[in-house]
Write an enzyme that holds these catalytic residues in place. Structure first.
Site, short mmCIF file in Angstrom:
data_model
loop_
_atom_site.label_atom_id
_atom_site.label_comp_id
_atom_site.label_asym_id
_atom_site.label_seq_id
_atom_site.Cartn_x
_atom_site.Cartn_y
_atom_site.Cartn_z
N TYR A 1 -2.12 -0.34 10.55
CA TYR A 1 -2.08 -0.61 9.10
C TYR A 1 -0.74 -0.17 8.51
CZ TYR A 1 -3.83 -0.89 4.27
OH TYR A 1 -4.01 -1.20 2.94
N SER B 1 0.86 -1.19 0.00
CA SER B 1 0.00 0.00 0.00
C SER B 1 0.89 1.23 0.00
CB SER B 1 -0.84 -0.02 1.28
OG SER B 1 -1.44 1.23 1.51
P1 NAD Z 1 -11.45 -6.18 0.14
O1 NAD Z 1 -12.03 -6.25 1.51
O2 NAD Z 1 -12.36 -5.82 -0.99
O3 NAD Z 1 -10.70 -7.54 -0.21
C1 NAD Z 1 -9.97 -8.25 0.76
C2 NAD Z 1 -10.30 -9.73 0.66
O4 NAD Z 1 -9.50 -10.41 1.64
C3 NAD Z 1 -11.77 -10.04 0.98
O5 NAD Z 1 -12.30 -10.91 0.00
C4 NAD Z 1 -11.71 -10.70 2.35
O6 NAD Z 1 -12.74 -11.67 2.56
C5 NAD Z 1 -10.33 -11.35 2.32
N1 NAD Z 1 -9.81 -11.58 3.67
C6 NAD Z 1 -9.68 -10.68 4.67
N2 NAD Z 1 -9.17 -11.28 5.76
C7 NAD Z 1 -8.99 -12.58 5.44
C8 NAD Z 1 -8.49 -13.71 6.15
N3 NAD Z 1 -8.14 -13.62 7.44
N4 NAD Z 1 -8.42 -14.88 5.50
C9 NAD Z 1 -8.83 -15.00 4.20
N5 NAD Z 1 -9.31 -13.98 3.50
C10 NAD Z 1 -9.39 -12.78 4.10
O7 NAD Z 1 -10.25 -5.14 0.23
P2 NAD Z 1 -9.15 -4.65 -0.85
O8 NAD Z 1 -9.13 -3.18 -0.73
O9 NAD Z 1 -9.35 -5.27 -2.15
O10 NAD Z 1 -7.82 -5.21 -0.14
C11 NAD Z 1 -6.91 -6.08 -0.79
C12 NAD Z 1 -5.50 -5.67 -0.42
O11 NAD Z 1 -5.23 -4.38 -0.95
C13 NAD Z 1 -5.22 -5.58 1.08
O12 NAD Z 1 -3.96 -6.13 1.36
C14 NAD Z 1 -5.21 -4.08 1.33
O13 NAD Z 1 -4.41 -3.74 2.44
C15 NAD Z 1 -4.62 -3.59 0.03
N6 NAD Z 1 -4.84 -2.18 -0.27
C16 NAD Z 1 -6.10 -1.67 -0.34
C17 NAD Z 1 -6.28 -0.32 -0.60
C18 NAD Z 1 -7.64 0.31 -0.65
O14 NAD Z 1 -7.74 1.55 -0.57
N7 NAD Z 1 -8.70 -0.45 -0.80
C19 NAD Z 1 -5.16 0.50 -0.80
C20 NAD Z 1 -3.89 -0.07 -0.74
C21 NAD Z 1 -3.74 -1.40 -0.47
#
Ligand code: NAD
Length: 260
Positions: free
Chosen positions: A156, A143
């Protein structure tokens, strides 16, 4: 990207958001994908959409045996494992350190670090032998919070810095057999969830407010969608990136050139 045709990829957190878009991108490029997620419902939707191109495991990234099951499934179904994408993650919703009680701090640390950091350690450990066989590669979803303050709260931000440390050390230890890289998305409209111990300490903002804040912060002035990050994953996963290891591709609208 013909390089991904026939590749076998294991991704965590592929049932929603960024992971979901990456699964779609991979399948469109001819890859076979094994997805571990705790959302059985999300996985069912993936199965309906992608049929025999994917396998799904309902499980938890904090449980090592669930990763083992996923790697075994990928190898049984598709004959090998070429790429691991450790992507599942959770958020602290900018909870302020000074406001959080020591008890909640501790619980939040355990929950968030178990998923974001230990989940990545476990995924890599379970996949490493198979990746060595194929001279494959690993991609971590980090991130902008892995570089800058104010991409989240302390939990985070520290977890994303930790994942970058894991990535760099593994890139060193696993060379020359396995490339190890990361993608750092900027703020993206997804369902990224706030961990329960911190919920009493944060204001959950609606998507419109989040979109406004994302747009104001990045120099390209874009509200990023999950699909915007897919190209970075496809490049790193492919043999086109055969000279790239130990790197982070920032897909964040240009946070590094934000200035003061
Ligand atoms: P999201 O919630 O849409 O997707 C995350 C997925 O991970 C979900 O399907 C959830 O069920 C699964 N998950 C969570 N905990 C889990 C566990 N313990 N075991 C198995 N599955 C699990 O969120 P996203 O934004 O797509 O996040 C994906 C990645 O992107 C993360 O690592 C997040 O930190 C990173 N990220 C997100 C953003 C943002 O703004 N959305 C920005 C930078 C980085």
């Amino acid at each position: 990207m013909a390089e991904l045709s026939g590749k076998s990829v294991y991704i965590t957190g592929g049932a929603s958001g960024i992971g979901r878009a990456v699964v779609e991108g991979l399948v469109n490029e001819g890859a076979f994908v094994t997805v571990l997620d705790r959302s059985a419902e999300g996985l069912q939707e993936l199965e309906q959409q992608f049929g025999d191109k994917i396998r799904t495991i309902t499980g938890d990234v904090t449980i090592y045996e669930d990763h083992q099951r996923a790697v075994e499934t990928a190898v049984d179904a598709f004959g090998k494992l070429d790429v691991l994408i450790s992507n599942a993650g959770v958020f602290d919703a900018f909870a302020k350190f000074v406001n959080v009680t020591p008890e909640a701090l501790s619980e939040a640390y355990d929950v968030l670090f178990s998923i974001n950091v230990k989940g990545s350690f476990f995924a890599a450990k379970a996949a490493v032998d198979e990746l060595k066989r194929t001279r494959g590669n690993i991609i971590f979803t980090v991130s902008g919070a892995g570089f800058y303050p104010d991409g989240g709260g302390v939990w985070y931000t520290a977890s994303k810095h930790a994942q970058i440390g894991l990535m760099r050390q593994l890139a060193f230890e696993l060379a020359p057999d396995i490339r190890v890289n990361a993608v750092a998305p900027g703020g993206t409209l997804t369902a990224l969830s706030v961990i329960p111990p911190l919920r009493p300490f944060v204001n959950v903002v609606d998507n419109e407010t989040k979109a406004k804040s994302i747009k104001t912060r990045n120099p390209l002035k874009i509200v990023m969608a999950s699909e915007d990050h897919v190209g970075a994953y496809l490049l790193l996963a492919s043999d086109k990136a055969r000279a790239i290891t130990g790197e982070v591709i920032s897909s964040d609208g240009g946070l590094a050139v934000r200035g003061l």
